[in-house]
Scaffold this active site. Structure first.
Site, short mmCIF file in Angstrom:
data_model
loop_
_atom_site.label_atom_id
_atom_site.label_comp_id
_atom_site.label_asym_id
_atom_site.label_seq_id
_atom_site.Cartn_x
_atom_site.Cartn_y
_atom_site.Cartn_z
N LYS A 261 2.86 -26.05 35.98
CA LYS A 261 3.32 -26.91 37.08
C LYS A 261 4.24 -26.12 38.01
CE LYS A 261 3.56 -31.31 34.46
NZ LYS A 261 2.62 -32.15 35.21
N ARG A 335 -3.70 -36.86 27.28
CA ARG A 335 -4.93 -37.52 26.81
C ARG A 335 -5.56 -36.75 25.67
NH1 ARG A 335 -7.51 -36.92 32.70
NH2 ARG A 335 -5.29 -37.03 33.16
N1 BES Z 1 2.94 -35.79 32.15
C1 BES Z 1 2.06 -35.68 33.26
C2 BES Z 1 2.00 -36.97 34.09
C3 BES Z 1 3.25 -37.35 34.81
C4 BES Z 1 3.47 -36.97 36.11
C5 BES Z 1 4.20 -38.15 34.19
C6 BES Z 1 4.63 -37.33 36.77
C7 BES Z 1 5.35 -38.53 34.85
C8 BES Z 1 5.56 -38.12 36.14
C9 BES Z 1 0.66 -35.36 32.80
O1 BES Z 1 0.56 -34.62 31.64
C10 BES Z 1 0.01 -34.56 33.87
O2 BES Z 1 0.44 -33.47 34.07
N2 BES Z 1 -1.00 -35.11 34.49
C11 BES Z 1 -1.70 -34.47 35.55
C12 BES Z 1 -3.18 -34.64 35.30
C13 BES Z 1 -4.05 -33.80 36.18
C14 BES Z 1 -3.91 -32.34 35.81
C15 BES Z 1 -5.48 -34.24 36.01
C16 BES Z 1 -1.27 -35.13 36.85
O3 BES Z 1 -1.04 -36.33 36.88
O4 BES Z 1 -1.13 -34.41 37.85
MG MG Z 2 0.58 -32.51 32.02
#
Ligand code: BES
Ligand code: MG
Ligand code: ZN
Length: 481
Positions: A261, A335
């Site tokens: 990230k 997931r």
């Molecule tokens: N933990 C994150 C989701 C999240 C984002 C929670 C902001 C709380 C605040 C999750 O693991 C994630 O990174 N999801 C990605 C999925 C994508 C790569 C398909 C997302 O939401 O960007």
């Molecule tokens: Mg994630």
């Protein structure tokens, strides 16, 4: 903080301070204080323009009277009140009392019932929350006692337990990744179980692999702190009306893994364990409130890190239920861990499963950060759950699982499923992915709490940081079985 019901005459206890809630433009409750106070306060309102809008408040001193201090808080329009209004205003009142260092008070509300009694207690306990573990100078003032006029004692007690549990969850979620990692989260679960007589089984990384939970293992193996699988059990003493599993996403930190990230998205990712901490909270409340339901709390705890041993994009992993997962993006890790935990939950053959997960940013794009997404394979379960959430004040909004064209996006590639479905409908394709791991015949709700699990600002009974979202609604659901 003690919260107790009181009925009788105010002058019998002659409190030093009183808190009054009033409807907008309807101050009749003031008469409870007696004529002298009430006519003074009414005249003061005429001067100040106080109307009693929600959250509006005024404070009066009466140095020569028995009651020295009177606070009045507006509830807003009488017709528009919900249970949550009482919870919010109660929290506001407590914040004010804390600021003014008022140790004891009596609270009078123009409407009272068991539901409102509970909400008032919850608001008071939630409103007094602070997280100062890492402040060298701690806040030492504590409110000693709040008497609630004509309240229902049992409901006050229940509300207090629920809100204290929610605060317990908030405390855990607020802890950073260098303090809570999969190992210490498992220790916390064990500690909770030991203190409350819950059964607790912790599985280490070797056992996780032996059990076929390769998906959980894959996500966790990039970290120098290995993953843990946590299984807590509450069994009622008498009749068992139903068996339920609650499942929580337990990413103690989510860096994104190899699909790392950017810095400002990585910030606050200690909160990616909020689902797991809610499950610990739910188990705590259940152990204290003792419903006639067998409850299994299940947590896949892992840390998503990039390293030479991290899982990769393109990897194909066999989950516990035998299905193959292709990894498109290592940041869609929640997931993947839940695939195994939901498979395990299915093997327990519960009537129902609820999972709580900070799963997708897409859910926040869809609903904003104050509302959780609800997904379900059972219309009835969903409706009952949403109705309960109306009382608890936790905002839920259902998103669909029936778009078969959208489902094809996770059914692509060389494996049974792929872990992302593209940008559009990202919260839905994530939920559809989870559905692959829930056995047919089990009624299931998935709550995407990515938004409401964490707050950037103070609002209602929340302050900046972890909210403990999901705990009260899940526990209420279990209690009403
Ligand atoms: N933990 C994150 C989701 C999240 C984002 C929670 C902001 C709380 C605040 C999750 O693991 C994630 O990174 N999801 C990605 C999925 C994508 C790569 C398909 C997302 O939401 O960007
Ligand atoms: Mg994630
Ligand atoms: Zn995550």
């Amino acid at each position: 903080m003690d919260i107790k019901a009181f009925s009788g005459k105010l002058r019998d206890i002659s409190p030093k301070s009183v808190v009054l809630f009033v409807y907008k433009e309807d101050f009749r409750i003031l008469s409870k204080l007696g004529r002298r106070y009430s006519s003074f306060i009414r005249k003061a309102f005429d001067l100040s323009g106080f109307k009693g809008k929600e959250g509006e408040s005024e404070k009066f001193f009466f140095p020569d009277q028995k009651i020295k201090l009177v606070y009045v808080f507006g509830l807003g329009e009488r017709k528009k009140l919900s249970t949550d209004t009482f919870r919010r205003v109660s929290a506001l009142a407590v914040k004010k009392l804390k600021k003014d260092k008022v140790e004891e008070t009596i609270l009078l509300s123009p409407r009272i019932s068991s539901l409102i009694s509970q909400a008032l207690a919850e608001g008071a306990v939630l409103g007094s929350y602070s997280f100062d573990r890492y402040k060298s100078k701690k806040e030492d003032f504590e409110i000693k006692e709040i008497l609630v006029y004509n309240a229902d004692q049992k409901s006050l007690e229940k509300g207090k337990i629920l809100a204290e549990t929610q605060n317990y969850t908030r405390d855990l979620v607020n802890q950073p990744g260098n303090v809570i990692n999969p190992l210490t989260l498992a220790q916390e679960a064990k500690k909770l179980a030991d203190s409350l007589d819950l059964e607790c089984k912790i599985y280490n990384e070797k056992e996780i692999q032996e059990m076929g939970m390769n998906a959980l293992w894959s996500v966790g193996k990039g970290s120098s702190t290995p993953p843990r699988f946590i299984h807590l059990i509450y069994k009622p003493e008498g009749e068992i009306r139903e068996k339920i599993a609650v499942v929580g996403k337990g990413l103690t930190f989510d860096s994104g893994g190899l699909n790392i990230k950017p810095g400002d998205y990585m910030r606050t990712m200690k909160m990616d364990k909020a689902g797991a901490c809610a499950v610990l909270g739910i188990m705590r409340a259940v152990a204290l409130l003792k419903p006639s339901v067998e409850v299994h709390g299940l947590i896949g705890a892992a840390e998503n890190m990039p390293s030479g041993s991290a899982y990769r994009p393109d990897d194909i992993i066999k989950a516990k239920n035998g299905k193959y997962i292709e990894i498109d993006n290592t940041d869609a890790e929640g997931r993947v861990t839940l695939a195994d935990v939901l498979s395990y939950a299915s093997e327990l053959k519960p009537r129902r499963i609820v999972d709580l997960a900070t799963l997708t940013g897409a859910c926040m794009v869809a609903l904003g950060e104050y509302t959780a997404g609800l997904f379900t394979n059972s219309k009835n379960f969903g409706e009952v759950f949403k109705k309960i959430a109306k009382d608890t004040g936790e905002r839920l909004w259902e998103l669909p699982l029936d778009d078969e064209r959208l489902r094809r996006k996770i059914k692509k590639g060389p494996a049974d499923v792929v872990n992302t479905g593209g940008r559009y409908g990202g919260a839905i394709t994530a939920a559809m992915f989870l559905e692959e791991f829930v056995d047919k015949g089990i009624e299931w709700i998935h709550l995407d709490i990515a938004g409401p699990a964490w707050s950037k600002e103070d609002y209602g009974y929340y302050i900046q940081g972890a909210t403990g979202f999901g705990v009260r609604t899940c526990v209420e659901y279990i209690l009403r079985r």
